[in-house]
Design an enzyme around this catalytic site. Sequence first.
Site, PDB file in Angstrom:
ATOM      1  N   ASP A  30       4.095  -9.454   2.595  1.00  0.00           N
ATOM      2  CA  ASP A  30       5.024 -10.337   3.310  1.00  0.00           C
ATOM      3  C   ASP A  30       5.250  -9.781   4.714  1.00  0.00           C
ATOM      4  O   ASP A  30       5.408  -8.571   4.898  1.00  0.00           O
ATOM      5  CB  ASP A  30       6.352 -10.437   2.545  1.00  0.00           C
ATOM      6  N   ASN A  87      10.588 -19.080  -5.180  1.00  0.00           N
ATOM      7  CA  ASN A  87      11.587 -19.981  -4.614  1.00  0.00           C
ATOM      8  C   ASN A  87      10.972 -21.383  -4.639  1.00  0.00           C
ATOM      9  O   ASN A  87       9.886 -21.597  -4.084  1.00  0.00           O
ATOM     10  CB  ASN A  87      11.939 -19.567  -3.189  1.00  0.00           C
ATOM     11  N   GLY A  93      15.617 -21.810  -1.170  1.00  0.00           N
ATOM     12  CA  GLY A  93      15.173 -20.889  -0.129  1.00  0.00           C
ATOM     13  C   GLY A  93      13.688 -20.952   0.184  1.00  0.00           C
ATOM     14  O   GLY A  93      13.189 -20.124   0.940  1.00  0.00           O
ATOM     15  N   GLN A  94      12.962 -21.915  -0.396  1.00  0.00           N
ATOM     16  CA  GLN A  94      11.540 -22.011  -0.078  1.00  0.00           C
ATOM     17  C   GLN A  94      11.362 -22.496   1.361  1.00  0.00           C
ATOM     18  O   GLN A  94      11.963 -23.505   1.762  1.00  0.00           O
ATOM     19  CB  GLN A  94      10.828 -22.968  -1.043  1.00  0.00           C
ATOM     20  N   HIS A 100       3.934 -19.620  -3.728  1.00  0.00           N
ATOM     21  CA  HIS A 100       3.713 -18.179  -3.636  1.00  0.00           C
ATOM     22  C   HIS A 100       4.697 -17.473  -4.554  1.00  0.00           C
ATOM     23  O   HIS A 100       5.876 -17.823  -4.600  1.00  0.00           O
ATOM     24  CB  HIS A 100       3.867 -17.670  -2.199  1.00  0.00           C
TER      25      HIS A 100
HETATM   26  P1  5GP Z   1       9.821 -18.491   0.871  1.00  0.00           P
HETATM   27  O1  5GP Z   1      11.045 -18.440   1.762  1.00  0.00           O
HETATM   28  O2  5GP Z   1       9.060 -19.790   1.088  1.00  0.00           O
HETATM   29  O3  5GP Z   1      10.077 -18.210  -0.580  1.00  0.00           O
HETATM   30  O4  5GP Z   1       8.890 -17.301   1.337  1.00  0.00           O
HETATM   31  C1  5GP Z   1       8.063 -17.368   2.441  1.00  0.00           C
HETATM   32  C2  5GP Z   1       7.725 -15.953   2.805  1.00  0.00           C
HETATM   33  O5  5GP Z   1       6.596 -15.974   3.662  1.00  0.00           O
HETATM   34  C3  5GP Z   1       8.834 -15.222   3.535  1.00  0.00           C
HETATM   35  O6  5GP Z   1       9.230 -14.077   2.780  1.00  0.00           O
HETATM   36  C4  5GP Z   1       8.212 -14.870   4.880  1.00  0.00           C
HETATM   37  O7  5GP Z   1       8.616 -13.587   5.345  1.00  0.00           O
HETATM   38  C5  5GP Z   1       6.737 -14.945   4.598  1.00  0.00           C
HETATM   39  N1  5GP Z   1       5.926 -15.319   5.735  1.00  0.00           N
HETATM   40  C6  5GP Z   1       6.180 -16.324   6.622  1.00  0.00           C
HETATM   41  N2  5GP Z   1       5.192 -16.403   7.530  1.00  0.00           N
HETATM   42  C7  5GP Z   1       4.294 -15.428   7.204  1.00  0.00           C
HETATM   43  C8  5GP Z   1       3.048 -15.018   7.796  1.00  0.00           C
HETATM   44  O8  5GP Z   1       2.554 -15.573   8.783  1.00  0.00           O
HETATM   45  N3  5GP Z   1       2.409 -13.969   7.197  1.00  0.00           N
HETATM   46  C9  5GP Z   1       2.914 -13.341   6.099  1.00  0.00           C
HETATM   47  N4  5GP Z   1       2.203 -12.312   5.601  1.00  0.00           N
HETATM   48  N5  5GP Z   1       4.089 -13.709   5.524  1.00  0.00           N
HETATM   49  C10 5GP Z   1       4.762 -14.746   6.073  1.00  0.00           C
END
Ligand code: 5GP
Length: 114
Positions: A30, A87, A93-94, A100
């Site tokens: 992440d 999420n 929080g997604q 993922h």
């Molecule tokens: P969500 O909030 O959808 O459950 O998680 C999305 C995750 O993707 C977040 O923890 C965020 O830090 C991560 N993320 C967002 N953009 C990028 C990126 O460009 N590269 C990587 N490796 N992680 C990302």
Amino acid sequence: MTDCLFCKIVAKEIPAEIVYETDRTLAFRDINPQAPTHVLVIPKAHHANAAALAEADDGLADDVLKATHAVAVQEGVAESGYRVVFNTGAGAGQTVFHVHAHVLGGRGLNWPPG
Ligand code: 5GP
Ligand code: ZN
């Protein structure tokens, strides 16, 4: 999907620190880690969220879960304990709508989560 950030990581159009890969899954760190180990595990195929993944009728959800375990072992957190989080939906929080699993470990994790 052309406009999907994680599809672009699968296509290697955007760099990521990949830690594990199979024919149908990819795992990468992440960009904003919330724990010493914070790895995202995705199916290479685009599904919007865990609900869509659950309905993918080809064992893909099984592959993703197995990949989370392989990552936990590889990262050395399988024994100490780790958390797998999907999420699912903006209200949970997604923010990236390519499913993922967050694999979090390497520190104590409180319950309930925030
Ligand atoms: P969500 O909030 O959808 O459950 O998680 C999305 C995750 O993707 C977040 O923890 C965020 O830090 C991560 N993320 C967002 N953009 C990028 C990126 O460009 N590269 C990587 N490796 N992680 C990302
Ligand atoms: Zn995608």
